[in-house]
Enzyme design. Structure first.
Site, PDB file in Angstrom:
ATOM      1  N   HIS A  16       0.967  -1.354  -0.055  1.00 59.69           N
ATOM      2  CA  HIS A  16      -0.105   0.143   0.026  1.00 59.69           C
ATOM      3  C   HIS A  16       0.876   1.276   0.122  1.00 59.69           C
ATOM      4  O   HIS A  16       1.122   1.811   0.977  1.00 59.69           O
ATOM      5  CB  HIS A  16      -1.031  -0.044   1.230  1.00 59.69           C
ATOM      6  CG  HIS A  16      -2.046   1.095   1.123  1.00 59.69           C
ATOM      7  ND1 HIS A  16      -3.135   1.066   2.011  1.00 59.69           N
ATOM      8  CD2 HIS A  16      -2.097   2.410   0.821  1.00 59.69           C
ATOM      9  CE1 HIS A  16      -3.776   2.105   1.929  1.00 59.69           C
ATOM     10  NE2 HIS A  16      -3.192   3.040   1.126  1.00 59.69           N
ATOM     11  N   HIS A  18       1.101   5.007  -2.452  1.00 59.18           N
ATOM     12  CA  HIS A  18       0.746   5.423  -3.731  1.00 59.18           C
ATOM     13  C   HIS A  18       2.056   6.182  -4.150  1.00 59.18           C
ATOM     14  O   HIS A  18       2.642   6.824  -3.501  1.00 59.18           O
ATOM     15  CB  HIS A  18      -0.218   6.711  -3.338  1.00 59.18           C
ATOM     16  CG  HIS A  18      -1.480   6.202  -2.549  1.00 59.18           C
ATOM     17  ND1 HIS A  18      -2.501   6.105  -3.453  1.00 59.18           N
ATOM     18  CD2 HIS A  18      -1.715   5.576  -1.321  1.00 59.18           C
ATOM     19  CE1 HIS A  18      -3.629   5.418  -2.562  1.00 59.18           C
ATOM     20  NE2 HIS A  18      -3.135   5.293  -1.245  1.00 59.18           N
ATOM     21  N   HIS A 192      -9.552   0.561  -1.314  1.00 63.27           N
ATOM     22  CA  HIS A 192      -9.514   1.423   0.067  1.00 63.27           C
ATOM     23  C   HIS A 192     -10.749   1.393   0.555  1.00 63.27           C
ATOM     24  O   HIS A 192     -11.846   1.639  -0.011  1.00 63.27           O
ATOM     25  CB  HIS A 192      -9.047   2.995   0.021  1.00 63.27           C
ATOM     26  CG  HIS A 192      -7.752   3.267  -0.510  1.00 63.27           C
ATOM     27  ND1 HIS A 192      -7.284   2.754  -1.585  1.00 63.27           N
ATOM     28  CD2 HIS A 192      -6.872   3.909   0.235  1.00 63.27           C
ATOM     29  CE1 HIS A 192      -5.605   3.190  -1.431  1.00 63.27           C
ATOM     30  NE2 HIS A 192      -5.645   3.930  -0.433  1.00 63.27           N
ATOM     31  N   GLU A 195     -11.287   3.371   6.081  1.00 65.01           N
ATOM     32  CA  GLU A 195     -10.360   4.188   6.562  1.00 65.01           C
ATOM     33  C   GLU A 195     -11.013   5.228   7.393  1.00 65.01           C
ATOM     34  O   GLU A 195     -11.151   5.306   8.536  1.00 65.01           O
ATOM     35  CB  GLU A 195      -9.518   4.802   5.401  1.00 65.01           C
ATOM     36  CG  GLU A 195      -8.583   5.723   5.921  1.00 65.01           C
ATOM     37  CD  GLU A 195      -7.918   6.532   4.421  1.00 65.01           C
ATOM     38  OE1 GLU A 195      -8.244   6.342   3.543  1.00 65.01           O
ATOM     39  OE2 GLU A 195      -6.676   7.124   4.735  1.00 65.01           O
ATOM     40  N   ASP A 273       1.896   4.073   2.685  1.00 68.30           N
ATOM     41  CA  ASP A 273       0.883   4.972   2.160  1.00 68.30           C
ATOM     42  C   ASP A 273       1.478   5.771   1.400  1.00 68.30           C
ATOM     43  O   ASP A 273       1.398   5.774   0.196  1.00 68.30           O
ATOM     44  CB  ASP A 273      -0.305   5.394   3.300  1.00 68.30           C
ATOM     45  CG  ASP A 273      -1.629   5.559   2.713  1.00 68.30           C
ATOM     46  OD1 ASP A 273      -1.870   5.333   1.580  1.00 68.30           O
ATOM     47  OD2 ASP A 273      -2.555   6.045   3.495  1.00 68.30           O
ATOM     48  N   ASP A 274       1.655   7.222   2.016  1.00 69.47           N
ATOM     49  CA  ASP A 274       2.219   8.295   1.307  1.00 69.47           C
ATOM     50  C   ASP A 274       3.124   8.656   2.086  1.00 69.47           C
ATOM     51  O   ASP A 274       3.296   9.652   2.995  1.00 69.47           O
ATOM     52  CB  ASP A 274       1.188   9.301   1.155  1.00 69.47           C
ATOM     53  CG  ASP A 274       0.003   8.936   0.353  1.00 69.47           C
ATOM     54  OD1 ASP A 274      -0.161   8.824  -0.858  1.00 69.47           O
ATOM     55  OD2 ASP A 274      -1.200   8.601   1.141  1.00 69.47           O
TER      56      ASP A 274
HETATM   57  N1  HPA Z   1      -6.832   7.306   1.182  1.00 70.26           N
HETATM   58  C1  HPA Z   1      -7.678   7.621   0.273  1.00 70.26           C
HETATM   59  N2  HPA Z   1      -6.881   8.152  -0.855  1.00 70.26           N
HETATM   60  C2  HPA Z   1      -5.257   8.226  -1.009  1.00 70.26           C
HETATM   61  C3  HPA Z   1      -4.713   8.039   0.195  1.00 70.26           C
HETATM   62  C4  HPA Z   1      -5.390   7.549   1.356  1.00 70.26           C
HETATM   63  O1  HPA Z   1      -4.848   7.020   2.468  1.00 70.26           O
HETATM   64  N3  HPA Z   1      -3.382   8.262  -0.059  1.00 70.26           N
HETATM   65  C5  HPA Z   1      -3.405   8.641  -1.194  1.00 70.26           C
HETATM   66  N4  HPA Z   1      -4.778   8.774  -1.762  1.00 70.26           N
HETATM   67 ZN    ZN Z   2      -3.746   4.712   0.538  1.00 68.27          ZN
END
Ligand code: HPA
Ligand code: ZN
Length: 323
Positions: A16, A18, A192, A195, A273-274
């Site tokens: 996971h 991006h 996703h 969350e 994630d990011d």
């Molecule tokens: N959630 C939804 N969209 C996203 C995320 C996330 O954690 N990171 C990058 N786009």
């Molecule tokens: Zn994500």
């Protein structure tokens, strides 16, 4: 071996990430200058100070702004190559990487440019990898279908489709026909869900989108029946601890439910994630979660094992990586 050393040295898969979320401020400024794209931040420090998020949307606004510097195949290549080098340094042996074509095609950058740069870097990269095309769920199902059509000529380089961006109000059901088309083309699916959105979105992703994994999924614990199903069907969750704290899904790392998920027998994994926005790559995520939640050596080994088992590698490749 200390837990810290085990975390660094144990082979891992990252499932996971991006790729646009791996764009570090320094590279963002370099690319912006090269492309004569203006940023409303005057320095790397000023930009970093803006990374104080209150929820998912407050992050997404800055994330899409950051991605606007990317214009050429070279830009996408350099961003991806930088991530792969960084992941390899954390002993990530295999990465399954999200990209958001609509973030770029909506600015007039062609799908070919985006895909060409990213896939070129993956081909030349130091570790094993696969690519997952994510649809932006705040946009229409028609736009997602157009994106899928544009991607089909390149589908040999894409393992799955996914769903990201603003979750609440954009349930998986909105994309049922797009995902059905993707599956008929031989692509796997992930999404996703859970969350910020409710457990019912996780159920929709499983029942209507046929997903192999849930990205995040941490809100599943609000529905015990759903947890039972996730455990029984071994549906992996790609959990992102630092992201969840930065975007206030949990108030602090001590409040994170990762340890509870593991104790329930959920096939949870740790991911970044990011990482350029949330304060760390995969080892930092392991470290922060391990410390706050008092994870054991056996938890760390389980999480690493889960990451390969939950991956889209072939049974033979999984066996090799697990050994
Ligand atoms: N959630 C939804 N969209 C996203 C995320 C996330 O954690 N990171 C990058 N786009
Ligand atoms: Zn994500």
């Amino acid at each position: 071996m200390s837990l810290e050393e085990l975390i660094r040295r144990i082979p891992k898969a990252e499932l996971h990430i991006h790729i646009e979320g791996s764009l570090e401020p320094e590279l963002m400024f370099d690319i912006a200058r090269r492309n004569s794209v203006g940023l409303r931040f005057r320095s790397v420090d000023e930009l970093r100070r803006a990374y104080a998020f209150t929820d998912l949307q407050s992050f997404l606004d800055i994330y899409y702004e950051g991605a606007s510097v990317l214009r050429t195949e070279r830009d996408f290549y350099e961003m991806t190559a930088a991530y792969l080098r960084r992941a390899a340094a954390d002993n990530v042996r295999h990465a399954e990487i999200f990209f958001d074509p609509q973030t770029h095609t909506s600015r007039g950058i062609s799908f070919e440019t985006v895909f060409g740069g990213i896939s070129g870097a993956l081909r030349d990269g130091p570790i094993s990898s696969k690519l997952i095309l994510c649809f932006l769920r705040h946009l229409s199902a028609e736009s997602a279908m157009e994106t899928l059509e544009a991607a089909l000529p390149f589908k040999s380089g894409i393992v799955a489709v996914g769903l990201d961006s603003s979750e609440v109000g954009n349930p998986p059901s909105k994309f049922a026909s797009v995902f059905s088309r993707a599956r008929s083309e031989g692509l796997l699916t992930v999404a996703h869900a859970g969350e910020e959105g409710p457990p019912s979105y996780i159920r929709e992703a499983i029942d209507l989108l046929g997903v192999s994994r849930i990205d995040h999924g941490v809100r599943c614990l609000e529905d015990p029946q759903l947890v039972q199903e996730i455990v029984a069907h071994k549906i992996p969750l790609t959990v992102c601890p630092l992201s969840n704290v930065k975007l206030r899904v949990f108030r602090s790392m001590k409040d994170h439910n990762l340890r509870t998920l593991l104790r329930h027998g959920v096939r949870a994994t740790i991911n970044s994630d990011d990482p350029a926005y949330f304060g760390g790559y995969i080892v930092e995520n392991f470290r922060a979660a391990a410390e706050a939640l008092a994870l054991t050596e056996s938890d760390i080994r389980q999480l690493a094992r889960n990451s390969f088992e939950a991956s889209f590698l072939s049974p033979e490749e999984k066996e090799k990586m697990l050994r």
